[in-house]
Design a protein around this motif. Structure first.
Motif, PDB file in Angstrom:
ATOM      1  N   LEU A  29     -10.402  -9.954  -0.731  1.00 24.58           N
ATOM      2  CA  LEU A  29     -10.524  -9.981  -2.349  1.00 24.58           C
ATOM      3  C   LEU A  29     -11.724  -9.636  -2.949  1.00 24.58           C
ATOM      4  N   THR A  30     -11.549  -8.688  -3.958  1.00 22.63           N
ATOM      5  CA  THR A  30     -12.881  -8.406  -4.793  1.00 22.63           C
ATOM      6  C   THR A  30     -12.728  -8.999  -6.153  1.00 22.63           C
ATOM      7  N   VAL A  31     -13.512  -9.463  -6.841  1.00 24.27           N
ATOM      8  CA  VAL A  31     -13.312 -10.201  -8.155  1.00 24.27           C
ATOM      9  C   VAL A  31     -14.640  -9.668  -8.957  1.00 24.27           C
ATOM     10  N   ASP A  32     -14.407 -10.170 -10.355  1.00 24.76           N
ATOM     11  CA  ASP A  32     -15.457  -9.998 -11.152  1.00 24.76           C
ATOM     12  C   ASP A  32     -16.561 -11.169 -10.992  1.00 24.76           C
ATOM     13  N   LEU A  64     -15.678 -13.768  -0.313  1.00 20.07           N
ATOM     14  CA  LEU A  64     -15.544 -13.157  -1.495  1.00 20.07           C
ATOM     15  C   LEU A  64     -16.540 -11.802  -1.708  1.00 20.07           C
ATOM     16  N   THR A  65     -15.888 -11.015  -2.458  1.00 21.63           N
ATOM     17  CA  THR A  65     -16.846  -9.671  -2.847  1.00 21.63           C
ATOM     18  C   THR A  65     -16.601  -9.434  -4.426  1.00 21.63           C
ATOM     19  N   THR A  66     -17.612  -9.207  -5.037  1.00 22.19           N
ATOM     20  CA  THR A  66     -17.975  -9.287  -6.488  1.00 22.19           C
ATOM     21  C   THR A  66     -18.263  -7.707  -6.762  1.00 22.19           C
ATOM     22  N   PHE A  67     -17.612  -7.229  -7.758  1.00 18.01           N
ATOM     23  CA  PHE A  67     -18.029  -6.051  -8.157  1.00 18.01           C
ATOM     24  C   PHE A  67     -19.109  -6.077  -9.204  1.00 18.01           C
ATOM     25  N   ASP A  68     -19.932  -5.030  -9.637  1.00 25.73           N
ATOM     26  CA  ASP A  68     -20.925  -4.663 -10.504  1.00 25.73           C
ATOM     27  C   ASP A  68     -20.499  -4.791 -12.005  1.00 25.73           C
ATOM     28  N   GLY A  69     -20.948  -6.105 -12.497  1.00 22.71           N
ATOM     29  CA  GLY A  69     -20.636  -6.596 -13.905  1.00 22.71           C
ATOM     30  C   GLY A  69     -21.345  -5.413 -14.858  1.00 22.71           C
ATOM     31  N   PRO A 124     -11.996   5.385 -20.677  1.00 25.30           N
ATOM     32  CA  PRO A 124     -13.459   5.456 -21.286  1.00 25.30           C
ATOM     33  C   PRO A 124     -14.505   5.679 -20.375  1.00 25.30           C
ATOM     34  N   PRO A 125     -15.721   5.845 -20.709  1.00 17.45           N
ATOM     35  CA  PRO A 125     -16.793   6.101 -19.650  1.00 17.45           C
ATOM     36  C   PRO A 125     -17.020   4.990 -18.626  1.00 17.45           C
ATOM     37  N   CYS A 126     -16.917   5.475 -17.441  1.00 15.37           N
ATOM     38  CA  CYS A 126     -17.284   4.455 -16.180  1.00 15.37           C
ATOM     39  C   CYS A 126     -18.221   4.869 -15.701  1.00 15.37           C
ATOM     40  N   LYS A 127     -18.844   3.677 -14.908  1.00 16.24           N
ATOM     41  CA  LYS A 127     -19.866   3.838 -14.056  1.00 16.24           C
ATOM     42  C   LYS A 127     -19.551   4.204 -12.488  1.00 16.24           C
ATOM     43  N   LEU A 128     -20.474   5.258 -12.032  1.00 13.72           N
ATOM     44  CA  LEU A 128     -20.246   5.840 -10.666  1.00 13.72           C
ATOM     45  C   LEU A 128     -21.194   5.011  -9.717  1.00 13.72           C
ATOM     46  N   PRO A 129     -20.828   5.003  -8.425  1.00 13.61           N
ATOM     47  CA  PRO A 129     -21.653   4.447  -7.370  1.00 13.61           C
ATOM     48  C   PRO A 129     -23.069   4.926  -7.335  1.00 13.61           C
ATOM     49  N   ASN A 130     -23.408   6.213  -7.984  1.00 12.31           N
ATOM     50  CA  ASN A 130     -24.730   6.514  -8.009  1.00 12.31           C
ATOM     51  C   ASN A 130     -25.460   5.914  -9.197  1.00 12.31           C
ATOM     52  N   GLY A 131     -24.737   5.192  -9.963  1.00  5.53           N
ATOM     53  CA  GLY A 131     -25.521   4.638 -11.536  1.00  5.53           C
ATOM     54  C   GLY A 131     -25.162   5.652 -12.530  1.00  5.53           C
ATOM     55  N   ALA A 153     -13.968  -2.177 -11.936  1.00 11.87           N
ATOM     56  CA  ALA A 153     -14.401  -2.234 -13.498  1.00 11.87           C
ATOM     57  C   ALA A 153     -14.194  -0.877 -14.528  1.00 11.87           C
ATOM     58  N   CYS A 154     -13.751   0.137 -13.754  1.00 11.52           N
ATOM     59  CA  CYS A 154     -13.370   1.100 -14.628  1.00 11.52           C
ATOM     60  C   CYS A 154     -11.881   0.972 -15.037  1.00 11.52           C
ATOM     61  N   THR A 155     -11.208   0.483 -14.060  1.00  8.50           N
ATOM     62  CA  THR A 155      -9.751   0.010 -14.460  1.00  8.50           C
ATOM     63  C   THR A 155      -9.662  -1.071 -15.607  1.00  8.50           C
ATOM     64  N   GLN A 156     -10.625  -2.005 -15.247  1.00  6.12           N
ATOM     65  CA  GLN A 156     -10.833  -2.856 -16.449  1.00  6.12           C
ATOM     66  C   GLN A 156     -11.169  -2.430 -17.807  1.00  6.12           C
ATOM     67  N   ASN A 157     -11.895  -1.499 -17.832  1.00  6.24           N
ATOM     68  CA  ASN A 157     -12.613  -0.823 -19.128  1.00  6.24           C
ATOM     69  C   ASN A 157     -11.259  -0.075 -19.613  1.00  6.24           C
TER      70      ASN A 157
END
Length: 576
Positions: free
Chosen positions: A344-347, A103-108, A185-192, A218-222
């Protein structure tokens, strides 16, 4: 695993090396998409050996081996059972460990700080769950071998918001067209750093924000939370490898096509018709062929993404049907999870095998007919898609209130469904109303097999839900509740399609004075003022009475277009 301590990669499943194109691949190796319009032991002992006699004078001290006791058949069975159980436990632990490693998780922290409130539990402590499912065509992780995007980065052509109702006996998946013009809405980039809000942009561009091979779930969820005002509890991203592996794990999925599909349909740049890839009609697909099926656009209907969405909904319906037919238990789900989690990538809140399996097991009581798929109400706006208002707003509001497409409150108990001050037993229609309806061949059809649409033709609010309660209470299946078009009706009419006259006559017994006439498909009850007079405002829809702030019903145009997971795989698989 070799069993050596400290070996590199111990405990991890090695990635399989690319072994060339899968069987049945089209000549160029993938389905190209037009990206110009898209966003971016303990050693063995010696037990059992007898002692040996010593030298002279030790004859009297010769050791003697005790006779070996024979185990009873019962003991053998017990020991064998214990051994097998131990192996199963160890094997299960190994699988769980492997799943967790996969499993891979993305940045909460990339989720918006301004989010809709989480759904509150109902009177029984049950809570609805919203899960965002995203299909990724990233070129990374070997996906280019299966037809990943032609450019770098990741894109998503599939996004479905799955709403699991509080009763965990109903679920609906809402497909959001990739070309929908929305606000991101505003989304976080890989560079923070964070982007600025974007308006009137394509929905699927949210997944490409940051232009990374992993995409930006995360951006799609936003974006989905901004669009729907629904809290997304979990997000799951499946790439091509994971999708192909899942279809193999279940032994293939039954699909259907309205006409033959050739290589030139999969790859419009081929310049010729090419070989037959999919024949017309029903067939089973898995791996590469399953991927080709859910991605093909050309050669069917108007070649739009809307038509492709319908086929994806049909495919998921068949996949759910296949999994449920094998049993919703760890024996079935573990191999499926093992196949999927490698891609798979999950929250973060879903980032373990135990949580994934627990969520899957929570769906075991959802009947196939109560799993619905619809597309968010839309219209063409030039080459793009605009979401319809207020239709889409009513759909999101209904889900927020945990109401099914037919207007029922999935958070309510049986007692809650009865009118205030009315015992639940009195709310049940008389036995006459539950008499089985003769089928088209003269035999008896079970009421549950008769599907009824309820349309409010009075102009008054709340009556559709009340009529639907009566129809459901009589044992019939209500497919939708909505408002009739045109002028208000004076009397209630039960309409029927070909072969449905007997069923319509049986349903009409629930509505004294109703007339029965041919028209449309299936069986539809169109309420008139006679029903309103017999059900004054003081006795309005029980569900609405229990919830004064109940939302407007889902438009009938949306509810009637819903696909159930038990529908014919050949039905409703193209558009235009």
């Amino acid at each position: 695993m070799s069993g050596r301590r400290g070996s590199p990669g111990a405990g991890k499943s090695p990635r399989r090396a690319a072994a060339g194109p899968p069987e049945g691949r089209i000549p160029d190796g993938r389905i190209p998409e037009d990206r110009s319009a898209e966003g971016r032991t303990a050693d063995g002992g010696q037990a059992g050996r007898t002692g040996q006699a010593g030298g002279a004078g030790q004859a009297g001290r010769t050791s003697r081996a005790k006779p070996k006791a024979k185990r009873s058949t019962k003991e053998k069975v017990l020991w064998a059972t214990a051994g097998c159980t131990a192996l199963l436990v160890l094997g299960g632990c190994a699988v769980y460990y492997r799943l967790n490693s996969n499993l891979t998780t993305f940045d909460g922290d990339a989720l918006s700080k301004d989010r809709p409130a989480a759904a509150a539990p109902d009177s029984q402590g049950r809570t609805p769950v919203n899960v965002l499912l995203i299909g990724s065509d990233s070129r990374g992780n070997g996906n280019s071998d299966l037809g990943g995007g032609g450019d770098g980065g990741a894109r998503s052509d599939t996004a479905i918001l799955l709403h699991v109702y509080a009763d965990h006996k109903h679920a609906v998946g809402i497909s959001i067209p990739r070309d929908s013009l929305v606000t991101i809405p505003p989304c976080k980039l890989p560079n923070g750093k964070w982007t600025k809000e974007q308006t009137n942009v394509m929905f699927n561009s949210a997944f490409s924000v940051g232009d990374s091979d992993q995409g930006n779930p995360a951006c799609t969820q936003n974006a989905v939370e901004k669009l729907t005002n629904l809290r997304v509890d979990h997000t799951i991203v499946v790439d091509f490898n994971g999708f192909a592996s899942m279809t193999k794990a279940v032994g293939g999925v039954e699909v259907c096509l309205p006409n033959d599909i050739h290589e030139g349909d999969l790859n419009p740049n081929l310049g010729k018709k090419g070989k037959l890839v999919f024949p017309k009609g029903k067939q089973k697909v898995e791996g590469q062929s399953a991927l080709d099926f859910v991605r093909v656009r050309h050669g069917i209907g108007d070649g739009s993404d809307i038509g492709r969405t319908k086929r994806q909904q049909a495919f998921l319906s068949s996949l759910i049907k296949e999994v449920k037919s094998r049993g919703m238990d760890p024996t079935t789900l573990l191999p499926l999870a093992d196949a999927a989690t490698k891609s798979l990538t999950v929250d973060p809140d879903l980032g373990s095998a135990a949580k994934l399996l627990s969520f899957a097991m929570s769906l075991k009581d959802v009947d196939l007919h109560d799993v619905k798929f619809v597309t968010a109400p839309w219209r063409y706006e030039g080459p793009r898609v605009a979401l319809l208002h207020p239709d889409s707003d009513q759909l999101w509001a209904a889900l927020k209130a945990d109401r099914t497409l037919d207007g029922q409150d999935a958070s309510a108990t049986a007692a809650d469904s009865a009118a205030p001050g009315t015992p639940a037993a009195e709310a049940t229609p008389s036995p006459t109303a539950t008499t089985p309806a003769p089928d088209a061949k003269g035999g008896e059809a079970k009421p549950a097999d008769v599907k009824v649409a309820v349309l409010n033709g009075t102009g008054a609010t709340g009556l559709g839900g009340k009529a639907a309660e009566a129809v459901k209470g009589a044992g019939y299946t209500v497919t939708s509740v909505g408002n009739a078009t045109g002028k208000p009706r004076a009397t209630t009419v039960v309409e029927y399609g070909a072969g449905e006259r007997a069923a319509a006559d049986a349903v009409a017994k629930l509505f004294p004075g109703a007339t029965v006439q041919a028209g449309g498909k299936g069986v539809s009850v169109v309420l008139g003022h006679d029903f309103a007079a017999a059900n004054p405002a003081g006795a309005a829809d029980p569900a609405a009475s229990a919830s004064p702030g109940a939302p407007a019903p889902v438009p009938s145009s949306v509810a009637n277009a819903a696909r159930s997971a038990d529908d014919d795989p050949c039905a409703n698989v193209s558009y235009g």
